[in-house]
Design an enzyme around this catalytic site. Sequence first.
Site, PDB file in Angstrom:
ATOM      1  N   LYS A 162       0.835  -1.209   0.000  1.00  0.00           N
ATOM      2  CA  LYS A 162       0.000   0.000   0.000  1.00  0.00           C
ATOM      3  C   LYS A 162       0.866   1.255   0.000  1.00  0.00           C
ATOM      4  O   LYS A 162       0.634   2.177  -0.776  1.00  0.00           O
ATOM      5  CB  LYS A 162      -0.898  -0.010   1.242  1.00  0.00           C
ATOM      6  CG  LYS A 162      -1.587   1.309   1.519  1.00  0.00           C
ATOM      7  CD  LYS A 162      -2.473   1.256   2.742  1.00  0.00           C
ATOM      8  CE  LYS A 162      -1.771   1.554   4.041  1.00  0.00           C
ATOM      9  NZ  LYS A 162      -1.423   2.973   4.262  1.00  0.00           N
ATOM     10  N   ASN A 163       1.875   1.280   0.880  1.00  0.00           N
ATOM     11  CA  ASN A 163       2.656   2.505   1.039  1.00  0.00           C
ATOM     12  C   ASN A 163       3.612   2.757  -0.119  1.00  0.00           C
ATOM     13  O   ASN A 163       4.202   3.833  -0.216  1.00  0.00           O
ATOM     14  CB  ASN A 163       3.428   2.492   2.364  1.00  0.00           C
ATOM     15  CG  ASN A 163       2.505   2.709   3.550  1.00  0.00           C
ATOM     16  OD1 ASN A 163       1.317   2.983   3.382  1.00  0.00           O
ATOM     17  ND2 ASN A 163       3.048   2.591   4.749  1.00  0.00           N
ATOM     18  N   CYS A 165      -4.509  12.850  13.229  1.00  0.00           N
ATOM     19  CA  CYS A 165      -5.002  11.491  13.064  1.00  0.00           C
ATOM     20  C   CYS A 165      -4.773  10.766  14.370  1.00  0.00           C
ATOM     21  O   CYS A 165      -4.137  11.301  15.280  1.00  0.00           O
ATOM     22  CB  CYS A 165      -4.331  10.780  11.898  1.00  0.00           C
ATOM     23  SG  CYS A 165      -2.658  10.302  12.236  1.00  0.00           S
ATOM     24  N   ARG A 169       1.132  14.577  13.380  1.00  0.00           N
ATOM     25  CA  ARG A 169       1.632  14.347  12.018  1.00  0.00           C
ATOM     26  C   ARG A 169       1.587  15.587  11.120  1.00  0.00           C
ATOM     27  O   ARG A 169       0.843  15.640  10.138  1.00  0.00           O
ATOM     28  CB  ARG A 169       0.868  13.191  11.363  1.00  0.00           C
ATOM     29  CG  ARG A 169       1.098  11.885  12.075  1.00  0.00           C
ATOM     30  CD  ARG A 169       0.375  10.744  11.447  1.00  0.00           C
ATOM     31  NE  ARG A 169       1.098  10.142  10.339  1.00  0.00           N
ATOM     32  CZ  ARG A 169       0.677   9.051   9.705  1.00  0.00           C
ATOM     33  NH1 ARG A 169      -0.450   8.483  10.056  1.00  0.00           N
ATOM     34  NH2 ARG A 169       1.373   8.543   8.719  1.00  0.00           N
ATOM     35  N   ASP A 183       5.121   0.651  11.947  1.00  0.00           N
ATOM     36  CA  ASP A 183       3.892  -0.006  11.492  1.00  0.00           C
ATOM     37  C   ASP A 183       3.808  -1.470  11.935  1.00  0.00           C
ATOM     38  O   ASP A 183       2.805  -2.142  11.676  1.00  0.00           O
ATOM     39  CB  ASP A 183       3.772   0.080   9.959  1.00  0.00           C
ATOM     40  CG  ASP A 183       3.420   1.494   9.499  1.00  0.00           C
ATOM     41  OD1 ASP A 183       3.096   2.342  10.354  1.00  0.00           O
ATOM     42  OD2 ASP A 183       3.482   1.749   8.281  1.00  0.00           O
ATOM     43  N   ARG A 190      -8.386  -0.587   4.992  1.00  0.00           N
ATOM     44  CA  ARG A 190      -7.504   0.395   4.357  1.00  0.00           C
ATOM     45  C   ARG A 190      -6.171  -0.252   3.978  1.00  0.00           C
ATOM     46  O   ARG A 190      -5.499   0.228   3.061  1.00  0.00           O
ATOM     47  CB  ARG A 190      -7.226   1.556   5.324  1.00  0.00           C
ATOM     48  CG  ARG A 190      -8.436   2.409   5.622  1.00  0.00           C
ATOM     49  CD  ARG A 190      -8.037   3.606   6.447  1.00  0.00           C
ATOM     50  NE  ARG A 190      -6.735   4.096   5.976  1.00  0.00           N
ATOM     51  CZ  ARG A 190      -5.796   4.622   6.751  1.00  0.00           C
ATOM     52  NH1 ARG A 190      -5.989   4.750   8.033  1.00  0.00           N
ATOM     53  NH2 ARG A 190      -4.658   5.039   6.240  1.00  0.00           N
TER      54      ARG A 190
HETATM   55  C1  UD1 Z   1       4.668   6.888   6.303  1.00  0.00           C
HETATM   56  C2  UD1 Z   1       3.785   5.675   6.170  1.00  0.00           C
HETATM   57  C3  UD1 Z   1       3.303   5.214   7.540  1.00  0.00           C
HETATM   58  C4  UD1 Z   1       4.496   4.981   8.469  1.00  0.00           C
HETATM   59  C5  UD1 Z   1       5.409   6.206   8.484  1.00  0.00           C
HETATM   60  C6  UD1 Z   1       6.693   5.982   9.267  1.00  0.00           C
HETATM   61  C7  UD1 Z   1       2.758   5.971   4.005  1.00  0.00           C
HETATM   62  C8  UD1 Z   1       1.535   6.261   3.221  1.00  0.00           C
HETATM   63  N1  UD1 Z   1       2.658   6.010   5.335  1.00  0.00           N
HETATM   64  O1  UD1 Z   1       3.881   7.938   6.868  1.00  0.00           O
HETATM   65  O2  UD1 Z   1       2.571   3.992   7.375  1.00  0.00           O
HETATM   66  O3  UD1 Z   1       4.034   4.730   9.774  1.00  0.00           O
HETATM   67  O4  UD1 Z   1       5.782   6.583   7.148  1.00  0.00           O
HETATM   68  O5  UD1 Z   1       7.393   4.912   8.752  1.00  0.00           O
HETATM   69  O6  UD1 Z   1       3.802   5.662   3.460  1.00  0.00           O
HETATM   70  N2  UD1 Z   1       6.889  14.685  10.493  1.00  0.00           N
HETATM   71  C9  UD1 Z   1       6.982  16.024  10.813  1.00  0.00           C
HETATM   72  N3  UD1 Z   1       6.808  16.933   9.799  1.00  0.00           N
HETATM   73  C10 UD1 Z   1       6.577  16.558   8.515  1.00  0.00           C
HETATM   74  C11 UD1 Z   1       6.500  15.180   8.207  1.00  0.00           C
HETATM   75  C12 UD1 Z   1       6.663  14.260   9.222  1.00  0.00           C
HETATM   76  O7  UD1 Z   1       7.192  16.402  11.965  1.00  0.00           O
HETATM   77  O8  UD1 Z   1       6.432  17.425   7.637  1.00  0.00           O
HETATM   78  C13 UD1 Z   1       7.058  13.672  11.581  1.00  0.00           C
HETATM   79  C14 UD1 Z   1       5.819  12.830  11.797  1.00  0.00           C
HETATM   80  O9  UD1 Z   1       4.872  13.478  12.642  1.00  0.00           O
HETATM   81  C15 UD1 Z   1       6.416  11.588  12.408  1.00  0.00           C
HETATM   82  C16 UD1 Z   1       7.762  11.453  11.680  1.00  0.00           C
HETATM   83  O10 UD1 Z   1       8.052  12.760  11.171  1.00  0.00           O
HETATM   84  O11 UD1 Z   1       6.639  11.794  13.785  1.00  0.00           O
HETATM   85  C17 UD1 Z   1       7.788  10.467  10.545  1.00  0.00           C
HETATM   86  O12 UD1 Z   1       6.695  10.708   9.677  1.00  0.00           O
HETATM   87  P1  UD1 Z   1       6.732  10.336   8.130  1.00  0.00           P
HETATM   88  O13 UD1 Z   1       7.912   9.462   7.873  1.00  0.00           O
HETATM   89  O14 UD1 Z   1       6.595  11.566   7.333  1.00  0.00           O
HETATM   90  O15 UD1 Z   1       5.415   9.463   8.004  1.00  0.00           O
HETATM   91  P2  UD1 Z   1       4.373   9.437   6.804  1.00  0.00           P
HETATM   92  O16 UD1 Z   1       5.074   9.683   5.509  1.00  0.00           O
HETATM   93  O17 UD1 Z   1       3.202  10.293   7.148  1.00  0.00           O
END
Ligand code: UD1
Length: 434
Positions: free
Chosen positions: A22-23, A130, A135, A319, A412
């Site tokens: 999915k990701n 969420c 996030r 995850d 999902r």
């Molecule tokens: C993706 C995955 C999710 C997984 C996560 C971490 C998808 C669709 N989802 O989520 O399943 O749990 O990676 O492996 O691929 N952060 C910030 N600012 C930002 C972006 C992120 O502070 O602009 C923080 C987030 O709150 C979190 C950390 O960085 O604490 C990692 O998040 P991120 O790697 O961006 O996760 P996702 O891409 O949302």
Amino acid sequence: MDAIRIQGGVPLAGDITIGGAKNAALPLMAACLLSDQPLTLVNMPELADIATMGNLLRQHGVTIGQAAFGAGRASPDAGATGRTMTLSADTITSVTAPYDLVRRMRASVLVLGPLLARMGEAKVSLPGGCAIGTRPVDLHLKALEALGAKIEVKEGYIHATAAGGLKGAKVTFPKVTVGGTENLLMAAILASGETILENAAREPEIGNLAECLNAMGADITGIGSGTLTIRGVKTLRAARVAVIPDRIETGTYAIAAAITRGRIKLLGTNYELLDSVFAAMRQAGVTIESQDDGIVVSAEKELVGVDVATEPFPGFPTDMQAQWMALMATANGAAMITETIFENRFMHVPELTRFGADVNVHGASAIVRGRGGKLSGAPVMATDLRASSSLILAGLAASGETLVNRVYHLDRGYERLEEKLGACGARIERISGA
Ligand code: UD1
């Protein structure tokens, strides 16, 4: 709302075919917005999040053609199962990603980079909070600003513009972000000049996206490392790319074998995707054999507690944290589970304690005192996607009946979960509209 009923305590035995990730599929779908030429994706999973991304892309003007290949049946692409999807974005009809679609799935924010790069403008609703934490998307926005984008956040929308086009730059992420790396990669391939991305996420899904972009005509080097170099190109071509196997689905079913003290052969997946989880499972006493056609996971003896801390790839994936907690609740002895990625990812703890699990949370760590397999079935409520799968796993291990409510979270991210587990002997059924 559907619920899942399980009569637990059956050691599972059989084969499970793992679907496309999915990701990986979500950013690959968003990548179609970069080009007026079609992008064909094979080994696509059939999931609610994929349908949501399809609806979002359609309202940007993308046409989507799909061909179904039954589960486990080989498609014309060697080794691949699942669906084939062709996405054509020859004309972008709207640069706005509306609140109603984005709020359903955070990954919708992945349309920001490609729309901005191709159209010079994008208006994407802020995803909002969420269940697993705040996030934010601040790192996505800062990185795009470094490429010259002007960004304004107002009335709940990110409004990004780049009238003269994006320009390559050196960007260092202060924190590893999967979505931020993906958004920037997609934006940078159409920027003028070179972009160097430091502290990039190294998740296999990033590699899948970067290889796809290269197949479309991009010039990205350093794939698989923390430094990605992207030389901007002017045009892209049609491409055909396979989605990598879902490592979280792989890990979840590996734990299903271990938690029921059964034996499952995982087909269509890849050991390297999940090294850290398999290492922890081995340490706990689970047997894992990598064979030519699959990975056999079995657990006949008692398991012991093993500490893990979640980390960006190649560390233990966040995850898989909830599923690991369910397994540890059936081991002998204590295990400390530390969550370093998301600040509120222990929502499953109160639900797991309903099975009789002994779990105490102290800040970012949870201590699980294993009770050697003695869980008992209970009615529970799913709170997010991976929390839901930990409740299914606990239900499979527990004696008696478990009813998992609010299973739309599971849909999902897990394709035909009841069917796959049922084929291994699980007594599991979906109750519609419970
Ligand atoms: C993706 C995955 C999710 C997984 C996560 C971490 C998808 C669709 N989802 O989520 O399943 O749990 O990676 O492996 O691929 N952060 C910030 N600012 C930002 C972006 C992120 O502070 O602009 C923080 C987030 O709150 C979190 C950390 O960085 O604490 C990692 O998040 P991120 O790697 O961006 O996760 P996702 O891409 O949302």
